[in-house]
Design a protein around this motif. Structure first.
Motif, PDB file in Angstrom:
ATOM      1  N   SER A  34       6.913  -7.351 -27.408  1.00 17.35           N
ATOM      2  CA  SER A  34       7.338  -6.225 -26.547  1.00 17.35           C
ATOM      3  C   SER A  34       6.607  -4.891 -26.755  1.00 17.35           C
ATOM      4  O   SER A  34       6.119  -4.665 -27.817  1.00 17.35           O
ATOM      5  CB  SER A  34       8.813  -5.951 -26.675  1.00 17.35           C
ATOM      6  N   HIS A 278      17.197  -6.391 -26.463  1.00 19.74           N
ATOM      7  CA  HIS A 278      16.033  -5.509 -26.464  1.00 19.74           C
ATOM      8  C   HIS A 278      16.407  -4.024 -26.434  1.00 19.74           C
ATOM      9  O   HIS A 278      17.370  -3.616 -25.789  1.00 19.74           O
ATOM     10  CB  HIS A 278      15.146  -5.808 -25.260  1.00 19.74           C
ATOM     11  N   CYS A 326      10.622  -3.452 -25.920  1.00 19.22           N
ATOM     12  CA  CYS A 326       9.807  -3.623 -24.720  1.00 19.22           C
ATOM     13  C   CYS A 326       9.580  -2.277 -24.058  1.00 19.22           C
ATOM     14  O   CYS A 326      10.229  -1.283 -24.386  1.00 19.22           O
ATOM     15  CB  CYS A 326      10.486  -4.578 -23.738  1.00 19.22           C
ATOM     16  N   GLU A 332       7.908  -9.044 -23.164  1.00 21.10           N
ATOM     17  CA  GLU A 332       6.793  -8.551 -22.350  1.00 21.10           C
ATOM     18  C   GLU A 332       5.434  -9.130 -22.713  1.00 21.10           C
ATOM     19  O   GLU A 332       4.494  -8.987 -21.935  1.00 21.10           O
ATOM     20  CB  GLU A 332       6.731  -7.025 -22.421  1.00 21.10           C
ATOM     21  N   SER A 338       1.566  -5.843 -20.661  1.00 17.35           N
ATOM     22  CA  SER A 338       2.186  -5.550 -21.954  1.00 17.35           C
ATOM     23  C   SER A 338       1.362  -4.564 -22.769  1.00 17.35           C
ATOM     24  O   SER A 338       0.254  -4.876 -23.214  1.00 17.35           O
ATOM     25  CB  SER A 338       2.345  -6.846 -22.754  1.00 17.35           C
TER      26      SER A 338
END
Length: 522
Positions: A34, A278, A326, A332, A338
């Motif tokens: 992430s 997350h 993320c 991601e 990303s």
């Protein structure tokens, strides 16, 4: 339903240190995933002013205009001897290495010095005061801010976790202190391995423009002194099952006693949603700045050993766990935007020792001679093992849940066709190498029937020769050296290999879906 989270020394490092861990000893295994809205690399840590490498460039430039000829020549000599000299890396094939015959090649032999700290000729990171000390604070610069965190998963997820840490360091203008990898998947009796024994840290710094330092450069790994520090507890704010900070064996290895302060609830990406854990880069970054930190302080928990009650440290910003972070959506690393991958992950290249051993194994798989170059090839990663637990109520797991070999073969053909059309490279079936945790001989017989070859760590005694972590790390390196790749859906191990093949070689990649009958039919 929560998706499965899945998916191993002595050498002189980039600062001239002699490392004492033998490559014949265990490496490791783990994972991460992430990032958040990426700033340009040009906007990285302003508080650090110019990093040491830029300073040296400016010093030499100034000397060339104003200093005497002898000083200029001395400066040039020092620069040409720099340990940060560029390395040549092959893009579409590994050149033959002078490593001897495959079966006769031992683990790399490295010189070990017990008195490294007394050798004043060694260079150290510009972000420490000198050789590693018994207590970490004694080796930190007062004019530099740092950031650190701990791992607590499998190897690939731990790699992703450290990438997240490093990216968070970029957006908070702090120098990341990166710890070792721990043997979470190969047995607790195995040794740890330093980050810089897996990834080429000097090259990462040069290629990414991001400075990092390893914990082994800060604190002596043999120290028995236990240091107190205050950190942020993210874990309790993003999930509702465990009512304590995320646990990590890294703290035992580093001899750290943590007083945790619970992070505010707003760090969670999806408020009050139990099926996702997350947080985001910028919510966590807020806690690294004085005003936001002060507004969100609550009573810290006493540390477990010394009962120290400390607020989150301002000099060394630290968090308990950064895997579930993320920029915009969970997991991601699966997506090409990303920032943790673009700005950090793609610059984490293998050390030269691992590259050389990888070439050796690929030659062995293809029955090549030691002096032969490694040809372009396609790598396949098939993850079964514990994935079977996700095949609830399915009797024929191999064919009705996992992607059957026929589906994998279709994906391999797609990669072959793309490589031929887009790059003019023809890859025969004999140049397809398969890595998998599958143990069924009948399954491997079917693989062989396609003309594909396998990496057989059992037959080649990889763990016995090089250490228990090497099957894991070598498989990842073998996959990333390919020009084409076919992986397993929802395996973070496959995710990183796919990203490496795409970023490093402009390769062709596919992912085989699974979870129900004909999941990959298309």
């Amino acid at each position: 339903m929560t998706r499965p989270q899945l998916d191993e020394e002595g050498f002189r490092d980039g600062y001239g240190h002699l490392r004492s861990i033998s490559l014949a000893e265990p490496l490791l295994k783990g994972y991460p995933m992430s990032p958040q809205s990426p700033p340009l690399l040009a906007s990285r840590p302003r508080s650090l002013l110019l990093n040491a490498r830029l300073k040296r460039v400016f010093i030499v430039a100034f000397a060339s205009l104003s200093a005497a000829t002898l000083i200029i020549f001395a400066s040039i000599s020092l620069l040409t001897a720099s340990p940060h000299a560029a390395q040549s890396v092959a893009e579409h094939g590994v050149p033959a290495a002078d490593v001897g015959t495959w079966l006769d090649t031992p683990a790399p032999d490295h010189e070990v010095h017990d008195n490294v700290a007394d050798d004043t000729s060694h260079k150290y990171s510009p972000y420490v005061l000198g050789p590693p000390t018994q207590r970490f604070r004694d080796n930190l610069r007062n004019d530099t801010q740092y950031i650190t965190s701990w791992i607590s998963a499998g190897w690939t997820n731990d790699v992703m976790t450290y990438a997240n840490l490093i990216y968070l360091g970029v957006i908070t203008s702090r120098v990341p202190i990166v710890a070792m990898f721990t043997p979470s998947h190969i047995g607790g009796d195995a040794a740890t391995i330093a980050f810089g024994d897996v990834f080429d840290v000097p090259r990462f710094i040069r290629d990414s423009g991001i400075d990092i330092v390893e914990w082994r450069e800060v604190k002596d790994p043999a120290s028995t002194d236990v240091d107190d520090i205050g950190c942020w507890n993210i874990w309790e704010s993003v999930q509702y099952d465990e009512h304590f900070p995320r646990r990590s064996t890294v703290l035992d290895w580093l001899k750290l006693d943590i007083s945790y302060t619970r992070a505010p609830e707003w760090v969670k990406l999806v408020p009050n949603y139990e099926h996702d854990r997350h947080s985001t880069f910028w919510t966590l970054a807020r806690l690294g700045f004085p005003e936001e930190r002060a507004k969100n302080l609550v009573d810290p928990l006493p540390s477990p050993q010394h009962q120290a009650v400390l607020p989150p440290d301002e000099h060394v910003l630290c968090y308990d766990y950064l895997y579930y972070v993320c920029a915009q959506q969970p997991f991601e690393f699966e997506f090409d935007y990303s920032p943790a991958w673009r700005f950090v992950g793609q610059h984490l290249r293998w050390t030269q020792d691992i590259q050389d051993l990888t070439a050796l194994y690929i030659r062995r798989a293809f029955s090549l001679e030691p002096e032969d170059d490694v040809p372009p090839y396609i790598a396949v990663h098939v993850r079964h093992g514990d994935f079977g637990a996700w095949c609830w109520g399915i009797e024929d797991v191999m064919n009705d849940c996992f992607a059957p070999i026929s589906a994998i073969a279709r994906r391999v053909r797609e990669v072959q066709e793309e490589l031929l059309e887009r790059k003019g490279i023809s890859i025969p079936d004999a140049r397809v190498v398969v890595t998998s945790d599958e143990a069924d001989p009948a399954w491997w017989d079917e693989i062989a029937a396609h003309g594909w070859v396998k990496i057989d760590h059992d037959a080649w005694q990889t763990a016995q020769t090089y250490g228990r972590w090497y099957p894991v790390i070598l498989d990842a390196a073998i996959q990333s050296t390919a020009i084409g790749f076919v992986g397993t859906d929802r395996s973070t191990y496959s995710t990183l290999s796919r990203r490496r093949v795409e970023s490093w070689h402009d390769g062709a990649t596919r992912i085989a879906r699974w979870g129900f009958k004909d999941a990959d039919a298309h």
